[in-house]
Design a protein around this motif. Structure first.
Motif, PDB file in Angstrom:
ATOM      1  N   SER A 110       0.861  -1.178   0.000  1.00 32.68           N
ATOM      2  CA  SER A 110       0.000   0.000   0.000  1.00 32.68           C
ATOM      3  C   SER A 110       0.898   1.230   0.000  1.00 32.68           C
ATOM      4  O   SER A 110       2.123   1.122  -0.025  1.00 32.68           O
ATOM      5  CB  SER A 110      -0.927  -0.013   1.217  1.00 32.68           C
ATOM      6  N   ASN A 138      -9.742   6.071   0.297  1.00 32.84           N
ATOM      7  CA  ASN A 138      -8.413   5.490   0.511  1.00 32.84           C
ATOM      8  C   ASN A 138      -8.298   4.165  -0.219  1.00 32.84           C
ATOM      9  O   ASN A 138      -7.786   3.201   0.315  1.00 32.84           O
ATOM     10  CB  ASN A 138      -8.122   5.304   2.001  1.00 32.84           C
ATOM     11  N   GLY A 139      -8.794   4.119  -1.440  1.00 32.62           N
ATOM     12  CA  GLY A 139      -8.850   2.889  -2.226  1.00 32.62           C
ATOM     13  C   GLY A 139      -7.693   2.769  -3.187  1.00 32.62           C
ATOM     14  O   GLY A 139      -6.661   3.371  -2.975  1.00 32.62           O
ATOM     15  N   HIS A 142     -10.040  -1.961  -0.068  1.00 27.02           N
ATOM     16  CA  HIS A 142      -9.649  -2.239   1.307  1.00 27.02           C
ATOM     17  C   HIS A 142      -9.523  -3.745   1.420  1.00 27.02           C
ATOM     18  O   HIS A 142     -10.382  -4.479   0.934  1.00 27.02           O
ATOM     19  CB  HIS A 142     -10.700  -1.744   2.294  1.00 27.02           C
ATOM     20  N   TYR A 144      -9.513  -7.105   3.614  1.00 27.42           N
ATOM     21  CA  TYR A 144      -9.972  -7.697   4.863  1.00 27.42           C
ATOM     22  C   TYR A 144      -9.490  -9.142   4.929  1.00 27.42           C
ATOM     23  O   TYR A 144      -9.503  -9.841   3.913  1.00 27.42           O
ATOM     24  CB  TYR A 144     -11.503  -7.692   4.943  1.00 27.42           C
ATOM     25  N   PRO A 154      -9.070  -2.181   8.138  1.00 30.45           N
ATOM     26  CA  PRO A 154      -8.562  -2.923   6.980  1.00 30.45           C
ATOM     27  C   PRO A 154      -7.290  -2.290   6.423  1.00 30.45           C
ATOM     28  O   PRO A 154      -6.934  -1.162   6.775  1.00 30.45           O
ATOM     29  CB  PRO A 154      -9.711  -2.817   5.977  1.00 30.45           C
ATOM     30  N   ILE A 156      -5.567  -0.350   3.717  1.00 27.48           N
ATOM     31  CA  ILE A 156      -6.099   0.612   2.750  1.00 27.48           C
ATOM     32  C   ILE A 156      -5.019   1.074   1.788  1.00 27.48           C
ATOM     33  O   ILE A 156      -3.834   0.796   1.984  1.00 27.48           O
ATOM     34  CB  ILE A 156      -6.752   1.817   3.465  1.00 27.48           C
ATOM     35  N   ASN A 157      -5.425   1.816   0.765  1.00 22.27           N
ATOM     36  CA  ASN A 157      -4.512   2.366  -0.257  1.00 22.27           C
ATOM     37  C   ASN A 157      -3.676   1.280  -0.921  1.00 22.27           C
ATOM     38  O   ASN A 157      -2.504   1.476  -1.233  1.00 22.27           O
ATOM     39  CB  ASN A 157      -3.590   3.428   0.337  1.00 22.27           C
TER      40      ASN A 157
END
Length: 164
Positions: A110, A138-139, A142, A144, A154, A156-157
């Motif tokens: 990320s 913040n994609g 995400h 999980y 989760p 993110i980024n």
């Protein structure tokens, strides 16, 4: 370019993922109920047989004309897609990339961190791509864990999945 995700490394086929089209994918799951709902194994052949039987019974009882209730069902499904929170399993993408025999780790890269996960646990990952009908903040996704242990926090980024 920041809206796509790569699966690279020790794979036979490097893959580029575009989460923007997953809303149309039949494999998507409702993220609001996925971790709270009781998980059970589904026999696909049995489910298919039941759905065909139900359709057959409906045609016998009502004829092949669609009753008016189907229009409202379609409207409900459309609204669910427009305002839902969805995710998609990572396993099909990982399987299509065909990791090498020597690969045993997936590194989730990320913007701020790199998280290493064993390859067998990575098959249970779930990629959240939609929140309330919009792409996630913040994609582009995400990540999980399959058991939901990071549901509140989760990864993110996410930009890349590196198979090592």
């Amino acid at each position: 370019m920041e809206k796509i995700i790569l699966i690279t490394g020790q794979v036979k086929f490097p893959i580029t993922l575009d989460p923007g089209v997953w809303i149309f994918d039949d494999r998507k799951i409702d993220l609001t109920t996925h971790f709270t709902a009781k998980q059970e194994q589904v026999d696909e052949l049995l489910e298919y047989t039941k759905s065909v039987s139900k359709h057959w019974d409906r045609e016998i009882m009502e004829g092949s004309i669609y009753p008016p209730t189907l229009k409202t069902e379609k409207k409900f499904i459309k609204e669910k897609v427009l305002f839902g929170t969805f995710a998609i399993p990572f396993k099909p993408f990982l399987d299509n990339a065909e990791p090498n025999q020597s690969a045993n780790v997936v590194v989730i890269k990320s913007l701020n961190e790199e998280v290493e996960i064993p390859l067998d646990k990575a098959k249970d990952l779930i990629l959240g791509f939609s929140a309330n009908g919009k792409p996630v903040n913040n994609g582009p996704v995400h990540v999980y864990f399959g058991d939901g242990s990071n549901q509140k926090n989760p990864i993110i980024n996410v930009r890349e999945f590196l198979i090592r």
